[in-house]
Design an enzyme around this catalytic site. Sequence first.
Site, PDB file in Angstrom:
ATOM      1  CG  PHE A 126      39.853  -1.461   5.312  1.00  0.00           C
ATOM      2  CD1 PHE A 126      39.307  -2.277   4.331  1.00  0.00           C
ATOM      3  CD2 PHE A 126      40.515  -2.057   6.367  1.00  0.00           C
ATOM      4  CE1 PHE A 126      39.429  -3.648   4.401  1.00  0.00           C
ATOM      5  CE2 PHE A 126      40.646  -3.439   6.445  1.00  0.00           C
ATOM      6  CZ  PHE A 126      40.103  -4.233   5.452  1.00  0.00           C
ATOM      7  CG  ASP A 203      45.528   2.555   5.265  1.00  0.00           C
ATOM      8  OD1 ASP A 203      46.265   1.954   4.461  1.00  0.00           O
ATOM      9  OD2 ASP A 203      44.809   1.965   6.103  1.00  0.00           O
ATOM     10  CE1 TYR A 228      46.803  -7.871   3.162  1.00  0.00           C
ATOM     11  CE2 TYR A 228      48.250  -7.599   5.055  1.00  0.00           C
ATOM     12  CZ  TYR A 228      47.017  -7.438   4.463  1.00  0.00           C
ATOM     13  OH  TYR A 228      45.993  -6.844   5.158  1.00  0.00           O
ATOM     14  CE  LYS A 229      45.160  -4.964   1.606  1.00  0.00           C
ATOM     15  NZ  LYS A 229      44.507  -3.910   2.378  1.00  0.00           N
ATOM     16  NE  ARG A 378      38.615  -5.490  -3.585  1.00  0.00           N
ATOM     17  CZ  ARG A 378      39.294  -5.392  -2.427  1.00  0.00           C
ATOM     18  NH1 ARG A 378      39.377  -4.237  -1.803  1.00  0.00           N
ATOM     19  NH2 ARG A 378      39.847  -6.451  -1.898  1.00  0.00           N
TER      20      ARG A 378
END
Length: 419
Positions: A126, A203, A228-229, A378
Amino acid sequence: MQAEWQKEAAMADASDEFASLRAAFILPEGVYLDGNSLGVLTVAARDAVQNALIGEWGQGLITSWNAAGWIDLAARCASRIEPIIGAVSGTVAVGDSTSINLFKVLGAIALKAGERRRIVTDAANFPTDIYIAEGVVRLLNSARGPGEHWQVECYDRSELFAKLDERVAAVVLTEVDYRTGERIDAAAGVRATHAVGAQFVLDLAHSAGALDVDLNHWDVDYAVGCGYKYLNGGPGAPAFLYVAPRHQATFVQPVQGWLGHAAPFEFAKGYRPAPGIERAQVGTPAVLSMTALYAALGVIQGVDMRRVRAKSLALTDFFMRVIEQSGLAARGLVNVTPRDPARRGSQVSFRHPQAYGLVQALIQRGVVGDFRAPDIARFGFAPFYLQFSDALKAALAIADCLKDGELLQVLDADRNAVT
Ligand SMILES: *Cc1c(COP(=O)(O)O)cnc(C)c1O
């Protein structure tokens, strides 16, 4: 075919051990397959934030730091995150963003790196992970005396471990590839990294709350991840940072703020890091956000992450199977997510020439996924609140949307800022 799938989905939903959790989430109409980007609101978080806003802030004001326990809210969040990622007590700090936490970790590693000057990462990582590493390296090089430059090196995952030697300070990897959904073997990564005496940083942005992460057993040195995921902490929720027990005593991070001080309210001259993981803290926490995160974590407290992982794999397997059996490859839809469960995260991604248009067409039908440049559609499967019937609805909607090539073209041409 459809009747059979429906039967299979109904049976799987009937025996879903997490079915009772669904009522704890405020789910939108349709099918939400973006919990890997922004988890949904929980009833608990809604109520807790309302209470924090109106009661604790509105009425309690400054007394709420003590009376409402704001001052140790971050530590309480951390104790709820630890079991979810296989971390022992006292190894996780909660606050700031994942990006900032990675900066702290890489800074701490650099401070005790000796002659090691290489930070190695995955070219497909990322972007923020790579940007942060490059920022740390720029700072180190600008302040450097004579000697070798620091550098960030990006390699393809397949060759990365062959590039390691005793000049490597850190290997930074993300457990689940945000584009393809491929899961790496983190334990093997740790072994290869430790073989050259380097530090392994993981990560967990797309892992925490969906996968059976086992940091302590894998012997990971440092980890960071998002609130927040899959943890459902809300937009911009505080992130977390993990430091392995053996590094705690020597972990000194460069963002030396007062709340990481051993005695913040002595307002003393000179920084003295707090004795434990508290030293990872920097400044005043975002109390409202953290209140939401704490409440959301309460909903999933005590669950066995291996069971969650099993459900997640079953959901993505079923979804991929319906797509395959629908013959959508002939319509240009290419699955880029590993079929092998050991190599799969909790999302399924497809390449398609009009992937953006496809995602927009699905959103119009209430099936929410997202697009990642250049051509990935996705779909994230948050195992706590999704059902097999949701996976089936989404797969059938994809099949339907792919029939209307003209609509996909039109929608593909007009892109929003956030994809
Ligand atoms: C989502 C994500 C982040 C997000 O970082 P923020 O600082 O919270 O914006 C970081 N790393 C990975 C791998 C991600 O997927």
